[in-house]
Structures are given as structure tokens and as C-alpha cells.
Design an enzyme around this catalytic site. Structure first.
Site, PDB file in Angstrom:
ATOM      1  N   LYS A   1      -6.076 -18.530  21.965  1.00 20.27           N
ATOM      2  CA  LYS A   1      -5.531 -17.714  21.086  1.00 20.27           C
ATOM      3  C   LYS A   1      -5.951 -16.900  20.108  1.00 20.27           C
ATOM      4  CE  LYS A   1      -4.198 -15.776  25.751  1.00 20.27           C
ATOM      5  NZ  LYS A   1      -5.250 -14.918  26.452  1.00 20.27           N
TER       6      LYS A   1
ATOM      7  N   GLU B   1       1.065  -8.394  24.224  1.00 20.60           N
ATOM      8  CA  GLU B   1       2.043  -8.615  25.378  1.00 20.60           C
ATOM      9  C   GLU B   1       1.376  -9.981  25.505  1.00 20.60           C
ATOM     10  OE1 GLU B   1      -2.274  -9.200  26.472  1.00 20.60           O
ATOM     11  OE2 GLU B   1      -1.324  -7.120  25.684  1.00 20.60           O
TER      12      GLU B   1
ATOM     13  N   SER C   1      -8.965 -24.351  27.670  1.00 24.00           N
ATOM     14  CA  SER C   1      -8.111 -23.591  26.733  1.00 24.00           C
ATOM     15  C   SER C   1      -7.020 -23.551  25.945  1.00 24.00           C
ATOM     16  CB  SER C   1      -8.545 -22.344  28.001  1.00 24.00           C
ATOM     17  OG  SER C   1      -7.018 -22.537  28.788  1.00 24.00           O
TER      18      SER C   1
END
Length: 410
Positions: free
Chosen positions: A98, A120, A385
């Protein structure tokens, strides 16, 4: 559909943010100027050598990029002769992919003169990454998170608060990711003049699917070069988990023009009944949600259906528009993995390789293990990830410490 993948990035998205018929920007009238401002700013800085060089410096000196590709030798041997490799995004600063787009979005916010960033989060990794970017750039930060996800992801909630972000509990509806997006959009609608909404995946109205994709493509570009350097070949299969689709789109795009099979893995959850899974591409249909047109799971009234996954970052009732397009043109396939398979992969990677994966990543790993048995030989590259620290309390409470795996030996 005939698409030339040699020139794909020049042609998609179109000027109005379309990937074929998917994408676009379905907005309240008052947000149209705000999105135009963001689009113009991004299209300016994405061609700026100063911006590109600064982002490269941040990735190298702050994020710790490039992250490595790792050969799961013991796990592969346990399964058979097909070799499984991981792109280790769990080693990216903050523990997931991210931060790749959050640092880019933070840099964009500074360029635009914004004082506040909002977002969010579901699993909390996007929230932690954006809180990190806010601290780095000196920006105020508010993170919207459903109460259900707050309870499941306490370690990440604590990290966000320590980093100085305001964590806003969302109490409406199912109190998960979809409702968190709704709440963040309401905030942005009221405060867009001094705020930028940093969407946490490759979805939302144009230009966000394009921006997040561009920032995340560093993952696939690194992995492609690293894998060839390690083996002399390209992998036979490239796979990643798909919720909204940021980690997967970043992994997939650099391989589009290669003779490589690409597979996105959605969460099957508890089963095929509506409300028991979040497999939008597998069971959904075309629809508009959160400002973009894509494939979504719908209830009887045609609105977003309730969804579920053991992985908080995957329980979203739609998917990024570029994923919908890549499936339609036949370049990327999509499959599913259940909660049970994901938890099994979680424990097996932990016990065989000493790597505790995020439950989101565990879905892609579960598919890779299943596919490796079917293939017999060859190689599969998985985008790992994120790391599983955030999931430990939830997994231990619901599945124990993996007692049934304690006697794993060679």
C-alpha cells in the site's frame, strides 16, 4: 476483444478514464471540479523529472525498495516439482504494497497545496500506509474504518493512531470496507478544497484507478526483472489476490505483453451464496458504484450486495475497472480461494518458510499451491502483498496456532 498490449499503457485508460466500457467518473456535480484539479495535477507531475526522481528517492531510502523475489524451496518440495516464488511486498516499509501508492498520493497532495489527506481502510494496511505518508509529508490525516474491521485489525488501528492519524469508526450497514468508502466520500464532498481523498485501491472515479495502477506498477516491473535474473526465464503463471485490485494490477501490467498466464484470485469466503463471499468478478454483473463502472455483486434491488471474507482487505462488493476490462479482453483470468484454503496457506507458509503472510496474500498463495499440484512442473510467481502481523490475533482466536501443522517434517 483485440488489444495491442505493446502500446497498452498509451491507450488505456482513455482521456475520460475508460477501460473499454468500464471506469469513468460518476460524480456529484460539486466534485467534478475537484476531480478535474486532481487529474490535471497528476498528468503534470507524472511527466515531471523532479517528481519522478523524488518518488524514486523515497522508494529507495524510505520504503526500502526494491523488495526481493524469494524462492519457496521447502514449500515447493512439499507440493511437488513446480516451483513457487514470492514477490516480497511484506518487506516494503509498513509491511505491505500500500505504501507504493500512498507515498505517491502524498507527494501529489503536497504539490497541490492540500493540508489534509483522508482514506478508507479494511485490513488497515492502507490506513497505516497513508498515516505514514501523512507523517512523512507533514499532513493531517483521517482514516475511516468499519467497526467490524477495527475489531479484527487492532494492531493496525494502534499503528495508525501512533503515527498521528485520526481513526474514524464507521457504524452504518455491515460496518466493513464498503461503508468505510461511503463515509470517506461524504467527508471529501464536504472538505475537497483543502483535502485530497487517497483511495486505497485501483478503483473509484477517474483518475484514481490510473494513478494507483501507475504507482503500483513498480511491483511487477521489479518482479519481472528479478525473476529473469534469478532463473533466466519468465514464470509460467503470475498470480495475486484481488479485492479492489491494487496489488494485483501493479503486479500484472508489466507482464501483459509476455507469454505468461496471469490469474487474479478473489475471496470465495464461506461459499457461493450471496453474502458468504466477495468474489465480484466470478459472481457479479456490471454496475456503477463509488463513482465508477465495473463488475459488482448486487442485492435484489440492484445495489451493492453484502459481502464477506476472512481477509478484511478483500471484502469489497466491486473490483477495479481495469480488472473488468482485462478479463473481458481475455488477457487475465480470475479464480477463487476459500477461507479454508487461505488459512491453510497462511499456516503452511509460516511453518515451511518462516514467512507469516497477510490473509489477503494467502488467497493467492492458496491458488498457487493448488495450481502447482495440477501443473506438476514449471514456476508460479505470487505477489505476497503483505505480512500477517495484523492478522495474528484474529487467526489465533479463530483457528488456534496451527496445531495440525506442528508435525510437518521432511
Amino acid at each position: 476483444m483485440d488489444v495491442d498490449f505493446r502500446t497498452y499503457l498509451k491507450n488505456y485508460p482513455s482521456r475520460d478514464g475508460r477501460f473499454g466500457r468500464f471506469g469513468g467518473a460518476y460524480l456529484p456535480e460539486q466534485l467534478v471540479p475537484a476531480m478535474k484539479e486532481i487529474t490535471e495535477a497528476y498528468m503534470t507531475i507524472c511527466h515531471s523529472s523532479q517528481f519522478i526522481n523524488e518518488l524514486r528517492r523515497i522508494r529507495r531510502e524510505f520504503q526500502g525498495r526494491p523488495t526481493p523475489v524469494y524462492h519457496c524451496e521447502r514449500l515447493s518440495r512439499m507440493i511437488g516439482n513446480c516451483q513457487i516464488y514470492l514477490k516480497r511486498e511484506d518487506l516494503n516499509h509498513t509491511g505491505a504494497h500500500k505504501l507504493n501508492h500512498c507515498m505517491g498520493e502524498g507527494l501529489l497532495a503536497k504539490f497541490m497545496g492540500k493540508k489534509r489527506i483522508i482514506a478508507e481502510t479494511g485490513a488497515g494496511q492502507h490506513g497505516v500506509a497513508l498515516a505514514t505518508a501523512a507523517a512523512f509529508f507533514g499532513l493531517k490525516c483521517s482514516i475511516y474504518m468499519g467497526e467490524v474491521d477495527i475489531a479484527k485489525q487492532q494492531p493496525n488501528v494502534a499503528r495508525m493512531k501512533v503515527l498521528g492519524a485520526e481513526v474514524v469508526p464507521v457504524k452504518e450497514g455491515l460496518r466493513t470496507l464498503k461503508e468505510a468508502v461511503d463515509a470517506a466520500f461524504r467527508d471529501y464532498l464536504e472538505n475537497y478544497k483543502d483535502t485530497i481523498y487517497c483511495i486505497g485501491s485501483a478503483l473509484g472515479p477517474h483518475p484514481f484507478p490510473m494513478m494507483v495502477r501507475d504507482f503500483q506498477m513498480v511491483v511487477g516491473a521489479e518482479a519481472r526483472e528479478q525473476f529473469q535474473e534469478m532463473t533466466g526465464f519468465l514464470p509460467d503463471v503470475v498470480t495475486a489476490s484481488v479485492g479492489g485490485g491494487s496489488n494485483s494490477i501493479g503486479m500484472f501490467l508489466p507482464f501483459l505483453n509476455d507469454p505468461v498466464e496471469i490469474v487474479g484470485i478473489e475471496p470465495l469466503g464461506r461459499g457461493t451464496k450471496l453474502g458468504d463471499h466477495a468474489a465480484s468478478m466470478t459472481y457479479g454483473s456490471e454496475g456503477v458504484m463509488h463513482g465508477f463502472n465495473s463488475i459488482m455483486l448486487k442485492d435484489e434491488q440492484g445495489g451493492p450486495a453484502p459481502v464477506y471474507s476472512v481477509a478484511s482487505g478483500l471484502d469489497y462488493p466491486s473490483v477495479g475497472p481495469e480488472h473488468a476490462f482485462l478479463r473481458e479482453c481475455g488477457r487475465v483470468n480470475y479464480d477463487v480461494a476459500s477461507d479454508e484454503e487461505a488459512v491453510d496457506a497462511f499456516f503452511k507458509l509460516s511453518r515451511y518458510e518462516g514467512i507469516i503472510p497477510a490473509l489477503e496474500s494467502s488467497h493467492a498463495l492458496a491458488y498457487a499451491m493448488r495450481r502447482a499440484r495440477q501443473m506438476g512442473t514449471g514456476s508460479i510467481l505470487v505477489n505476497l502483498s503483505g505480512r500477517g502481523d495484523k492478522d495474528l490475533d484474529f487467526v489465533i482466536q479463530n483457528y488456534g496456532y496451527g496445531e495440525k501443522y506442528k508435525d510437518f517434517r521432511f
